[in-house]
Write an enzyme that holds these catalytic residues in place. Structure first.
Site, PDB file in Angstrom:
ATOM      1  N   ASP A  16       0.803  -1.218   0.000  1.00 26.50           N
ATOM      2  CA  ASP A  16       0.000   0.000   0.000  1.00 26.50           C
ATOM      3  C   ASP A  16       0.841   1.275   0.000  1.00 26.50           C
ATOM      4  OD1 ASP A  16      -2.339  -1.688   0.266  1.00 26.50           O
ATOM      5  OD2 ASP A  16      -1.724  -1.945   2.338  1.00 26.50           O
ATOM      6  N   GLY A  18       1.502   2.938  -2.632  1.00 23.00           N
ATOM      7  CA  GLY A  18       1.099   3.794  -3.754  1.00 23.00           C
ATOM      8  C   GLY A  18       1.881   3.453  -5.013  1.00 23.00           C
ATOM      9  N   LYS A  19       2.176   2.180  -5.184  1.00 23.68           N
ATOM     10  CA  LYS A  19       2.952   1.741  -6.359  1.00 23.68           C
ATOM     11  C   LYS A  19       2.219   2.079  -7.653  1.00 23.68           C
ATOM     12  CE  LYS A  19       3.060  -2.521  -4.525  1.00 23.68           C
ATOM     13  NZ  LYS A  19       2.861  -2.454  -3.088  1.00 23.68           N
ATOM     14  N   ARG A  21       0.118   4.418  -8.428  1.00 22.52           N
ATOM     15  CA  ARG A  21       0.100   5.811  -8.886  1.00 22.52           C
ATOM     16  C   ARG A  21       1.468   6.216  -9.454  1.00 22.52           C
ATOM     17  NH1 ARG A  21       0.982  10.411  -5.459  1.00 22.52           N
ATOM     18  NH2 ARG A  21       0.241  11.465  -7.307  1.00 22.52           N
ATOM     19  N   HIS A  44      -4.526  -2.015  -5.762  1.00 19.19           N
ATOM     20  CA  HIS A  44      -3.808  -0.831  -6.230  1.00 19.19           C
ATOM     21  C   HIS A  44      -4.812   0.219  -6.698  1.00 19.19           C
ATOM     22  CE1 HIS A  44      -0.116  -3.536  -7.280  1.00 19.19           C
ATOM     23  NE2 HIS A  44      -0.282  -3.364  -5.996  1.00 19.19           N
ATOM     24  N   THR A 336      -9.770  -5.356   1.490  1.00 17.89           N
ATOM     25  CA  THR A 336     -10.543  -5.879   2.628  1.00 17.89           C
ATOM     26  C   THR A 336     -11.318  -4.809   3.399  1.00 17.89           C
ATOM     27  OG1 THR A 336      -8.652  -5.502   4.049  1.00 17.89           O
ATOM     28  CG2 THR A 336      -8.815  -7.685   3.048  1.00 17.89           C
ATOM     29  N   ARG A 338     -10.115  -3.208   5.765  1.00 11.00           N
ATOM     30  CA  ARG A 338      -9.603  -3.222   7.140  1.00 11.00           C
ATOM     31  C   ARG A 338      -8.817  -1.948   7.446  1.00 11.00           C
ATOM     32  NH1 ARG A 338      -6.335  -8.765   7.540  1.00 11.00           N
ATOM     33  NH2 ARG A 338      -5.712  -8.121   5.478  1.00 11.00           N
TER      34      ARG A 338
HETATM   35  P1  IMP Z   1      -2.423 -12.973   1.679  1.00 15.28           P
HETATM   36  O1  IMP Z   1      -1.491 -12.406   0.663  1.00 15.28           O
HETATM   37  O2  IMP Z   1      -3.872 -12.730   1.375  1.00 15.28           O
HETATM   38  O3  IMP Z   1      -2.135 -14.432   1.957  1.00 15.28           O
HETATM   39  O4  IMP Z   1      -2.157 -12.223   3.076  1.00 15.28           O
HETATM   40  C1  IMP Z   1      -0.919 -12.361   3.759  1.00 15.28           C
HETATM   41  C2  IMP Z   1      -0.488 -11.029   4.361  1.00 15.28           C
HETATM   42  O5  IMP Z   1      -0.137 -10.131   3.315  1.00 15.28           O
HETATM   43  C3  IMP Z   1      -1.571 -10.338   5.179  1.00 15.28           C
HETATM   44  O6  IMP Z   1      -0.961  -9.650   6.268  1.00 15.28           O
HETATM   45  C4  IMP Z   1      -2.162  -9.348   4.195  1.00 15.28           C
HETATM   46  O7  IMP Z   1      -2.756  -8.257   4.847  1.00 15.28           O
HETATM   47  C5  IMP Z   1      -0.913  -8.928   3.435  1.00 15.28           C
HETATM   48  N1  IMP Z   1      -1.204  -8.438   2.091  1.00 15.28           N
HETATM   49  C6  IMP Z   1      -1.542  -9.169   1.017  1.00 15.28           C
HETATM   50  N2  IMP Z   1      -1.732  -8.369  -0.055  1.00 15.28           N
HETATM   51  C7  IMP Z   1      -1.470  -7.126   0.343  1.00 15.28           C
HETATM   52  C8  IMP Z   1      -1.465  -5.850  -0.323  1.00 15.28           C
HETATM   53  O8  IMP Z   1      -1.699  -5.696  -1.516  1.00 15.28           O
HETATM   54  N3  IMP Z   1      -1.168  -4.777   0.466  1.00 15.28           N
HETATM   55  C9  IMP Z   1      -0.842  -4.898   1.780  1.00 15.28           C
HETATM   56  N4  IMP Z   1      -0.822  -6.056   2.416  1.00 15.28           N
HETATM   57  C10 IMP Z   1      -1.141  -7.162   1.721  1.00 15.28           C
END
Ligand code: IMP
Length: 473
Positions: A16, A18-19, A21, A44, A336, A338
């Site tokens: 996250d 900002g790749k 952009r 993204h 998500t 979150r």
């Molecule tokens: P997974 O890639 O869904 O298996 O998640 C594993 C970990 O990588 C978790 O902590 C996710 O929140 C994090 N994660 C996966 N994709 C991203 C992303 O694009 N940005 C930030 N965190 C990510």
């Protein structure tokens, strides 16, 4: 024969940064934008001319209609999510026809992968997109005679057999989950429809990328998930399940490394992390981690936006300051929803990531938000400039989660600016305090080539090569 080149862009923190952009900003220098890892776990977000889109699987660069977009064999592809994303892209009036290609060697995310991830990924805090189980099945290959690793190319060569295996994998998985009410027919129908619609984009020429490079095309590899979430180099097990380091582009991106020209790193001025795991510079430490991982009813954007941001920002409690920075920086997961854990810029971690990947140039996003620190109790920008581990200074991020959690950061407060820089477009528009900070990063990490001063495409300041000379302010 003409020969092109390839650059690799990766996130240097926890995702996250900002790749997308930055890719959108530099895309005009390239002919091909390619993904080499991950899948719909990536989120993204790009804004252009009032259009805003969250991309998950389609490479960034969609706003440039002359670019070839490629999903490499190192990726895992979810057909339903992909087709929904393509529908969103079309609704914005953008076309992928003839320019979007998916490697026939890329792995399919099957319905049972998503199910297993949602049942078991809670402690890591995965995105629930089935990414880990899909990569696990890629390594397992077969269970008895049933094919676990199914590639997109299988949809071209033997679709009926492929759907048979997908169904069998789902049925076997459901037998291990008594009480799970999933409707197999409906699930298979949705999967089959999307997979067949996706077939038009599958590229069966496995030399597609080397041919493009040999023909002189300029390729930009776009990393997903970022270096600190690498399946081996990150804080295992709180990581993603693919290789996220720059070198992985030449495995998952289907090109030999002889075309490599430079490595580009992207970071942001106020860091964030989603999911569990060590985060040395986190505002509020473990309390923030637990709060952000708790139920959405306590911490969602809708709950937090009702809080008094100025009061939180002025609080003596870093946990409250972190909440304010999350609200002001809109730090909520694109995939998500979150809340993201928020922390100050960690120069030890950044230098470690830059050295590990041989980063040649750095882009730093969200610099406009640094001015909010002027309204905190200290009134300065906190920078982590040292790590103390077991009483000794170290200059790397330890492999062990336990040691990582026990690190004592050395934090320095540097002079803050108060001026809004959202309208800044050239280096001379920037306040002296920010220029001094960027010089320091250029000297201690690697040269800064551009900064983000807001989310829109034009809210960006480029630094010509060597303009932030290696003289720390
Ligand atoms: P997974 O890639 O869904 O298996 O998640 C594993 C970990 O990588 C978790 O902590 C996710 O929140 C994090 N994660 C996966 N994709 C991203 C992303 O694009 N940005 C930030 N965190 C990510």
């Amino acid at each position: 024969m003409a020969s092109g080149f390839s650059d690799v862009l990766i996130g240097l923190q926890y995702g996250d940064e900002g790749k997308a952009r930055i890719i959108d900003t530099i895309a005009h220098e390239y002919d091909v934008i390619a993904r080499f890892n991950g899948g719909s776990n990536a989120g993204h977000t790009i804004e252009s001319n009032g259009k805003r889109i969250s991309l998950h699987q389609v490479p960034s660069g969609i706003f440039h209609d002359d670019k070839i977009l490629y999903i490499g064999s190192g990726c895992v592809v979810n057909p339903e999510k992909l087709m929904a994303e393509i529908a969103e892209i079309s609704a914005l009036g953008l076309s992928l026809a003839g320019r979007f290609h998916i490697s026939s060697l890329a792995t399919l995310v099957q319905p049972h992968h998503v199910l297993v991830d949602q049942m078991t990924g809670g402690h890591i805090g995965t995105t629930g997109q089935g990414i880990g189980p899909a990569y696990a099945d890629r390594a397992l290959r077969l269970r008895g005679t049933c094919l676990l690793h199914i590639r997109t190319g299988d949809l071209l060569s033997h679709p009926e057999n492929t759907f048979k295996h997908v169904r069998e994998n789902l049925e076997v998985t459901l037998k291990t989950m008594p009480g799970q009410q999933l409707d197999i027919e409906k699930t298979m129908q949705a999967f089959t429809t999307a997979a067949l619609a996706m077939v038009q984009y599958i590229q069966d020429d496995t030399l597609f990328m080397p041919k493009l490079a040999a023909a002189g095309k300029r390729i930009l590899f776009e990393g997903a998930q970022s270096f600190m979430l690498d399946v081996v180099k990150g804080s295992v097990p709180f990581v993603t399940s693919s290789a996220t380091l720059a070198a992985a582009a030449y495995v998952g991106g289907d090109l030999p490394p002889k075309f490599h020209r430079k490595t580009i790193g992207v970071a942001k001025a106020i860091m964030s992390r989603v999911g569990n795991g060590p985060f040395v510079s986190e505002f509020g430490g473990v309390r923030s981690e637990e709060y952000c991982m708790a139920d959405r009813s306590v911490n969602s954007r809708d709950v937090e936006k009702k809080l008094d941001v100025e009061k939180l920002l002025a609080s003596a409690d870093p946990f409250e300051v972190g909440k304010a920075l999350r609200i002001l920086g809109y730090e909520y997961g694109a995939t998500t929803g979150r809340p993201r854990r928020v922390g100050s810029l960690d120069l030890v971690q950044l230098a470690y990531a830059a050295r590990s990947n041989g980063v040649d140039e750095l882009y730093l996003n969200k610099c406009d938000l640094l001015k909010d620190f002027a309204r905190t109790a200290e009134g300065t920008i906190p920078l982590v400039t040292g790590y103390i581990s077991d009483g000794h200074p170290i200059d790397y991020v330890p492999a062990s989660v336990e040691i990582g959690r026990a690190i004592k950061p050395v934090t320095e407060g540097i002079a803050c600016f108060t001026r809004d820089i959202a309208e800044a477009r050239k280096p001379s528009d920037l306040p002296a305090e920010l220029t001094a900070m960027l010089k320091r990063i250029s000297a201690s990490v690697c040269p800064v080539r551009g900064i983000g001063v807001g989310p829109a495409r034009e809210q960006y300041v480029a630094f010509p090569e060597d303009s932030l000379k290696k003289t720390a302010a």
